[in-house]
Design a protein around this motif. Structure first.
Motif, PDB file in Angstrom:
ATOM      1  N   GLY A 203      -6.826  11.309  15.469  1.00 29.73           N
ATOM      2  CA  GLY A 203      -7.158  10.812  16.793  1.00 29.73           C
ATOM      3  C   GLY A 203      -6.586   9.423  17.003  1.00 29.73           C
ATOM      4  N   VAL A 204      -5.676   9.289  17.935  1.00 24.61           N
ATOM      5  CA  VAL A 204      -5.039   8.020  18.235  1.00 24.61           C
ATOM      6  C   VAL A 204      -5.746   7.321  19.396  1.00 24.61           C
ATOM      7  CG1 VAL A 204      -2.898   6.951  19.067  1.00 24.61           C
ATOM      8  CG2 VAL A 204      -2.800   8.789  17.380  1.00 24.61           C
ATOM      9  N   TYR A 205      -6.156   8.109  20.364  1.00 25.84           N
ATOM     10  CA  TYR A 205      -6.772   7.571  21.573  1.00 25.84           C
ATOM     11  C   TYR A 205      -8.295   7.745  21.499  1.00 25.84           C
ATOM     12  CZ  TYR A 205      -1.930   7.845  22.998  1.00 25.84           C
ATOM     13  OH  TYR A 205      -0.575   7.701  23.049  1.00 25.84           O
ATOM     14  N   ASP A 206      -9.025   6.922  22.246  1.00 23.66           N
ATOM     15  CA  ASP A 206     -10.489   6.961  22.208  1.00 23.66           C
ATOM     16  C   ASP A 206     -11.049   8.353  22.475  1.00 23.66           C
ATOM     17  OD1 ASP A 206     -10.707   4.305  21.551  1.00 23.66           O
ATOM     18  OD2 ASP A 206     -11.098   3.632  23.597  1.00 23.66           O
ATOM     19  N   TRP A 207     -10.450   9.092  23.413  1.00 29.42           N
ATOM     20  CA  TRP A 207     -10.995  10.391  23.794  1.00 29.42           C
ATOM     21  C   TRP A 207     -10.910  11.420  22.665  1.00 29.42           C
ATOM     22  CZ3 TRP A 207      -8.287  14.946  23.881  1.00 29.42           C
ATOM     23  CH2 TRP A 207      -6.881  14.855  23.865  1.00 29.42           C
ATOM     24  N   GLU A 208     -10.076  11.175  21.650  1.00 30.85           N
ATOM     25  CA  GLU A 208      -9.907  12.110  20.532  1.00 30.85           C
ATOM     26  C   GLU A 208     -10.161  11.441  19.189  1.00 30.85           C
ATOM     27  OE1 GLU A 208      -5.716  13.261  20.797  1.00 30.85           O
ATOM     28  OE2 GLU A 208      -5.129  11.287  20.093  1.00 30.85           O
ATOM     29  N   GLY A 209     -10.747  10.247  19.203  1.00 27.16           N
ATOM     30  CA  GLY A 209     -10.898   9.459  17.989  1.00 27.16           C
ATOM     31  C   GLY A 209     -11.913   9.970  16.989  1.00 27.16           C
ATOM     32  N   GLY A 210     -12.836  10.829  17.420  1.00 21.21           N
ATOM     33  CA  GLY A 210     -13.847  11.349  16.512  1.00 21.21           C
ATOM     34  C   GLY A 210     -13.384  12.558  15.730  1.00 21.21           C
ATOM     35  N   ARG A 211     -12.635  13.416  16.395  1.00 24.17           N
ATOM     36  CA  ARG A 211     -12.073  14.602  15.742  1.00 24.17           C
ATOM     37  C   ARG A 211     -10.991  15.181  16.637  1.00 24.17           C
ATOM     38  NH1 ARG A 211     -16.771  18.030  14.346  1.00 24.17           N
ATOM     39  NH2 ARG A 211     -17.854  16.066  14.465  1.00 24.17           N
ATOM     40  N   ILE A 212     -10.062  15.901  16.023  1.00 26.99           N
ATOM     41  CA  ILE A 212      -8.952  16.498  16.751  1.00 26.99           C
ATOM     42  C   ILE A 212      -8.593  17.803  16.049  1.00 26.99           C
ATOM     43  CG2 ILE A 212      -7.307  15.102  15.439  1.00 26.99           C
ATOM     44  CD1 ILE A 212      -5.492  15.058  17.878  1.00 26.99           C
TER      45      ILE A 212
END
Length: 175
Positions: free
Chosen positions: A57-66
């Protein structure tokens, strides 16, 4: 079983690349890092190896899991992968799940060329906001019809839906 049961989000590329079958997957949770996307390769669809980290996760919206969504789509510019991500959340929480996109190199799908800094699909409708696990949209399938992508997705772990997206607009949203 292709990968261990605790491994999630495994999808195959729709064709061999340089003589290999290629898959995206997300290894089991680690105490060392949040869930992230990996690439694996196989000559025979049985023995998988050459595992390589693809994206965290690079961006806040995907920082928890991807994790991966539907199988990648081959375009002139590269492999278009629709994926899901969730922001960081408190203990026991899952955060808001949204859909994003990334473009992978045609000959080396372990190389990310561009990705969406903002989600391309976010929970907005009641059936996406409220359910078994609320605030979730999770792309799982795609049908190509010209420039139109019919993206099938799970919503709040309770419903499924489909949305029309323009392939060109998705590609243009990548940085």
């Amino acid at each position: 079983i292709t990968f261990p049961p605790e491994n999630k989000d495994m999808v195959l590329f729709p064709e061999q690349i340089r003589g290999d079958y290629v898959a995206l997957h997300r290894p089991a949770n680690s105490t060392f890092s949040p869930p992230q996307m990996w690439v694996a390769r196989s000559k025979d669809l049985i023995d998988w190896g050459r595992h390589q980290h693809l994206a965290g996760g690079v961006y806040d919206w995907e920082g928890g899991r991807i994790g991966a969504g539907p199988p990648p789509i081959k375009t002139d510019e590269g492999w278009l992968e629709l994926h899901h991500g969730s922001g960081r959340s408190g203990p026991g929480g899952t955060g808001v799940y949204a859909g994003g996109a990334m473009l992978l190199d045609l000959e080396d799908p372990g190389r990310v060329l561009r990705r969406s800094p903002q989600p391309i699909l976010v929970p907005e409708a009641d059936y996406e906001l409220e359910g078994f696990v609320g605030d979730v949209v999770f792309p799982t399938g795609v049908v190509e019809t010209g420039d139109t992508l019919l993206v099938y997705y799970g919503a709040a772990d309770t419903a499924t839906a489909v949305v029309e997206l323009s392939r060109r607009e998705v590609l243009d949203a990548l940085e």
